[in-house]
Design a protein around this motif. Structure first.
Motif, PDB file in Angstrom:
ATOM      1  N   ASP A  92       0.855  -1.176   0.000  1.00  0.00           N
ATOM      2  CA  ASP A  92       0.000   0.000   0.000  1.00  0.00           C
ATOM      3  C   ASP A  92       0.895   1.231   0.000  1.00  0.00           C
ATOM      4  OD1 ASP A  92      -2.619  -1.152   0.140  1.00  0.00           O
ATOM      5  OD2 ASP A  92      -2.221  -1.678   2.227  1.00  0.00           O
ATOM      6  N   ARG A  93       0.541   2.206  -0.834  1.00  0.00           N
ATOM      7  CA  ARG A  93       1.285   3.457  -0.885  1.00  0.00           C
ATOM      8  C   ARG A  93       0.502   4.532  -0.155  1.00  0.00           C
ATOM      9  NH1 ARG A  93       0.892   7.523  -4.759  1.00  0.00           N
ATOM     10  NH2 ARG A  93      -0.112   6.127  -6.244  1.00  0.00           N
ATOM     11  N   SER A  94       1.106   5.119   0.845  1.00  0.00           N
ATOM     12  CA  SER A  94       0.441   6.170   1.611  1.00  0.00           C
ATOM     13  C   SER A  94       0.520   7.491   0.857  1.00  0.00           C
ATOM     14  CB  SER A  94       1.073   6.305   2.993  1.00  0.00           C
ATOM     15  OG  SER A  94       2.395   6.793   2.875  1.00  0.00           O
ATOM     16  N   SER A  95      -0.160   8.487   1.362  1.00  0.00           N
ATOM     17  CA  SER A  95      -0.206   9.775   0.682  1.00  0.00           C
ATOM     18  C   SER A  95       1.150  10.474   0.645  1.00  0.00           C
ATOM     19  CB  SER A  95      -1.229  10.689   1.367  1.00  0.00           C
ATOM     20  OG  SER A  95      -0.904  10.863   2.740  1.00  0.00           O
ATOM     21  N   ASP A  96       2.075  10.084   1.545  1.00  0.00           N
ATOM     22  CA  ASP A  96       3.420  10.687   1.519  1.00  0.00           C
ATOM     23  C   ASP A  96       4.416   9.844   0.723  1.00  0.00           C
ATOM     24  OD1 ASP A  96       3.902   8.534   3.180  1.00  0.00           O
ATOM     25  OD2 ASP A  96       4.587   9.721   4.895  1.00  0.00           O
ATOM     26  N   GLY A  97       3.930   8.764   0.099  1.00  0.00           N
ATOM     27  CA  GLY A  97       4.784   7.934  -0.747  1.00  0.00           C
ATOM     28  C   GLY A  97       5.414   6.749  -0.070  1.00  0.00           C
ATOM     29  N   THR A  98       5.347   6.665   1.255  1.00  0.00           N
ATOM     30  CA  THR A  98       5.934   5.526   1.958  1.00  0.00           C
ATOM     31  C   THR A  98       5.110   4.265   1.700  1.00  0.00           C
ATOM     32  OG1 THR A  98       4.729   6.141   3.966  1.00  0.00           O
ATOM     33  CG2 THR A  98       6.993   6.935   3.747  1.00  0.00           C
ATOM     34  N   LEU A  99       5.755   3.125   1.890  1.00  0.00           N
ATOM     35  CA  LEU A  99       5.141   1.844   1.556  1.00  0.00           C
ATOM     36  C   LEU A  99       4.909   0.993   2.796  1.00  0.00           C
ATOM     37  CD1 LEU A  99       7.261   0.846  -1.582  1.00  0.00           C
ATOM     38  CD2 LEU A  99       5.082   2.090  -1.519  1.00  0.00           C
ATOM     39  N   LYS A 100       3.805   0.231   2.766  1.00  0.00           N
ATOM     40  CA  LYS A 100       3.501  -0.733   3.809  1.00  0.00           C
ATOM     41  C   LYS A 100       3.116  -2.043   3.143  1.00  0.00           C
ATOM     42  CE  LYS A 100       0.512  -1.691   7.785  1.00  0.00           C
ATOM     43  NZ  LYS A 100      -0.629  -1.190   8.607  1.00  0.00           N
ATOM     44  N   GLN A 101       3.831  -3.123   3.490  1.00  0.00           N
ATOM     45  CA  GLN A 101       3.574  -4.404   2.842  1.00  0.00           C
ATOM     46  C   GLN A 101       2.150  -4.876   3.108  1.00  0.00           C
ATOM     47  OE1 GLN A 101       6.633  -7.461   3.148  1.00  0.00           O
ATOM     48  NE2 GLN A 101       5.074  -9.054   3.170  1.00  0.00           N
ATOM     49  N   SER A 102       1.495  -5.284   2.035  1.00  0.00           N
ATOM     50  CA  SER A 102       0.130  -5.781   2.122  1.00  0.00           C
ATOM     51  C   SER A 102       0.097  -7.306   2.138  1.00  0.00           C
ATOM     52  CB  SER A 102      -0.693  -5.252   0.939  1.00  0.00           C
ATOM     53  OG  SER A 102      -1.958  -5.871   0.872  1.00  0.00           O
ATOM     54  N   ALA A 103       0.763  -7.935   1.160  1.00  0.00           N
ATOM     55  CA  ALA A 103       0.749  -9.397   1.068  1.00  0.00           C
ATOM     56  C   ALA A 103       1.788  -9.842   0.047  1.00  0.00           C
ATOM     57  CB  ALA A 103      -0.634  -9.912   0.673  1.00  0.00           C
ATOM     58  N   VAL A 104       2.082 -11.147   0.062  1.00  0.00           N
ATOM     59  CA  VAL A 104       2.964 -11.774  -0.920  1.00  0.00           C
ATOM     60  C   VAL A 104       2.129 -12.744  -1.751  1.00  0.00           C
ATOM     61  CG1 VAL A 104       5.001 -13.214  -1.281  1.00  0.00           C
ATOM     62  CG2 VAL A 104       4.961 -11.558   0.605  1.00  0.00           C
ATOM     63  N   TYR A 105       2.235 -12.634  -3.071  1.00  0.00           N
ATOM     64  CA  TYR A 105       1.429 -13.453  -3.971  1.00  0.00           C
ATOM     65  C   TYR A 105       2.339 -14.297  -4.861  1.00  0.00           C
ATOM     66  CZ  TYR A 105      -2.249 -10.209  -2.570  1.00  0.00           C
ATOM     67  OH  TYR A 105      -3.141  -9.456  -1.836  1.00  0.00           O
ATOM     68  N   ARG A 106       2.212 -15.599  -4.750  1.00  0.00           N
ATOM     69  CA  ARG A 106       2.992 -16.509  -5.591  1.00  0.00           C
ATOM     70  C   ARG A 106       2.471 -16.464  -7.023  1.00  0.00           C
ATOM     71  NH1 ARG A 106       7.594 -17.339  -2.880  1.00  0.00           N
ATOM     72  NH2 ARG A 106       7.146 -17.695  -0.657  1.00  0.00           N
ATOM     73  N   THR A 107       3.414 -16.470  -7.965  1.00  0.00           N
ATOM     74  CA  THR A 107       3.018 -16.447  -9.372  1.00  0.00           C
ATOM     75  C   THR A 107       2.669 -17.835  -9.908  1.00  0.00           C
ATOM     76  OG1 THR A 107       5.261 -16.765 -10.218  1.00  0.00           O
ATOM     77  CG2 THR A 107       4.558 -14.488  -9.784  1.00  0.00           C
ATOM     78  N   GLY A 108       3.129 -18.880  -9.201  1.00  0.00           N
ATOM     79  CA  GLY A 108       2.961 -20.232  -9.722  1.00  0.00           C
ATOM     80  C   GLY A 108       4.068 -20.621 -10.678  1.00  0.00           C
ATOM     81  N   GLY A 109       5.090 -19.749 -10.811  1.00  0.00           N
ATOM     82  CA  GLY A 109       6.231 -20.037 -11.678  1.00  0.00           C
ATOM     83  C   GLY A 109       7.535 -19.781 -10.942  1.00  0.00           C
TER      84      GLY A 109
END
Length: 375
Positions: A53-70
């Motif tokens: 997630d990108r906050s209004s000041d540009g900093t990042l907070k991890q939301s989740a990890v998604y496997r691609t299956g590859g």
């Protein structure tokens, strides 16, 4: 018969998309207000996309990890950038999907995007070996495969569901035995802004741009128009400026060149403007400014690239092994991957194109990984 089969495929894909729309989770508040950033790990033991997630000041907070299956993949000779490419992870705003290349398993994964939440909807063969870059325009997608001399594979993009087009495979005919792979494989494929041409940067193999004409109905021309960028130039990443020019990094002289493509696909490039840094390979744009990543120096070079000009502005320190980068959809922030430690640096973009650091995030299992996209 062919029309009947295509209709059946379209109906099946539409049914899948309808299911996805119902099942997809809602975006978080941070995702709604600030957007999202996605970083690809390119891990050889299992590729994944890490969503933030990108906050209004540009900093990042991890939301989740998604496997691609590859699987991710590593080219011989690479150090901080496994795929030695640009555009291995692409956000398709029109269809709200994310496309990820699985270099180690010769596939492409498609995710439905809702804020920072992803739903994996498809994994499809890339039509060649070691896919490293993907591009989207309207209802067409093309994937660049780096090995076996390089190849392109085209797909019909049915609302984010890909259908391979048999007549849209092109072998690039590059030298498959040239070594090291890291500097002797194609780096990027990208549509021109109007979709009339498809451009491939070849790196050291021929030091050239290969440009295919694109017919809205028939697809790619049978052969590419090849423009030499000069011996030792090592054309790598490129982006298109707001004025329509192609902005190309040349890793040989560590510089950026700008130019136009004519209707036939021939490129006329300006004298390259040096960054003064090392391993200048990746580039993106935001408004009238261009940002080039220098892996060997751990810096980002800023250029003014509007109104037919290409002026060097200056350097901004970044994480070690600065590689792929992207600007947020609103043009307010720049995000750059640091391949040495698997990080993402966030910068606020000023009205004058200047960069102000706002934070660094460590991406799990992403040392040497590349591929970054932002909504």
């Amino acid at each position: 018969m062919a029309r009947h089969l295509l209709t059946r495929a379209a109906l099946g894909a539409a049914a899948v998309l309808a299911t996805i729309t119902i099942a997809a989770p809602q975006a978080s508040a941070a995702g709604e207000h600030g957007g999202a950033v996605f970083a690809q790990t390119d891990s050889p033991t299992g590729n994944a996309v890490v969503a933030y997630d990108r906050s209004s000041d540009g900093t990042l907070k991890q939301s989740a990890v998604y496997r691609t299956g590859g699987l991710g993949g590593v080219l011989d000779g690479s150090v901080v950038d496994h795929q030695a490419s640009q555009g291995s992870l692409v956000y398709d705003k029109r269809n709200r999907v994310l496309l990820a290349t699985n270099a180690g398993s010769d596939t492409v994964t498609v995710f439905a995007v809702r804020g920072s939440h992803l739903t994996r909807i498809q994994t499809i063969g890339s039509g060649g070996r070691f896919p490293v870059s993907v591009t989207v325009h309207g209802d067409r997608v093309y994937v660049l495969n780096a090995l076996d001399g390089g190849s392109l594979q085209g797909y019909w993009n049915l609302g984010g569901h890909l259908i391979a087009l048999p007549g849209q495979h092109r072998a690039l005919g590059l030298d498959p035995t040239a070594t090291p792979q890291f500097t002797h494989t194609p780096a990027q494929v990208e549509f021109t802004p109007d979709g009339s041409h498809l451009v491939v940067a070849t790196k050291a193999v021929g030091d050239s741009l290969m440009v295919y004409s694109v017919n809205p109905l028939l697809g790619l021309s049978a052969k590419a128009v090849v423009t030499s960028t000069g011996a030792g130039s090592v054309p790598f990443g490129f982006a298109f400026g707001r004025d329509g020019r192609v902005l190309l990094t040349e890793a040989g002289p560590n510089a950026v060149a700008a130019g136009h493509l004519d209707r036939a696909g021939r490129a006329t490039l300006s004298e390259p403007v040096p960054t003064g840094q090392q391993a200048t390979c990746w580039i993106t744009t935001a408004g009238d400014y261009a940002y080039a990543a220098n892996a060997g120096s751990g810096t980002i070079t800023t250029y003014y690239a509007g109104h037919g000009r290409l002026d060097l502005i200056g350097q901004t320190p970044a994480s070690a092994g600065t590689i792929d980068l992207t600007a947020s959809g609103d043009g307010k922030f720049l995000y750059a991957q640091g391949g040495k430690a698997g990080e993402v640096d966030a910068f606020r973009i000023g009205p004058d194109g200047s960069l102000t650091a706002v934070g660094t995030t460590t991406v799990p299992d992403a040392v040497g990984g590349e591929g970054i996209a932002a909504s």
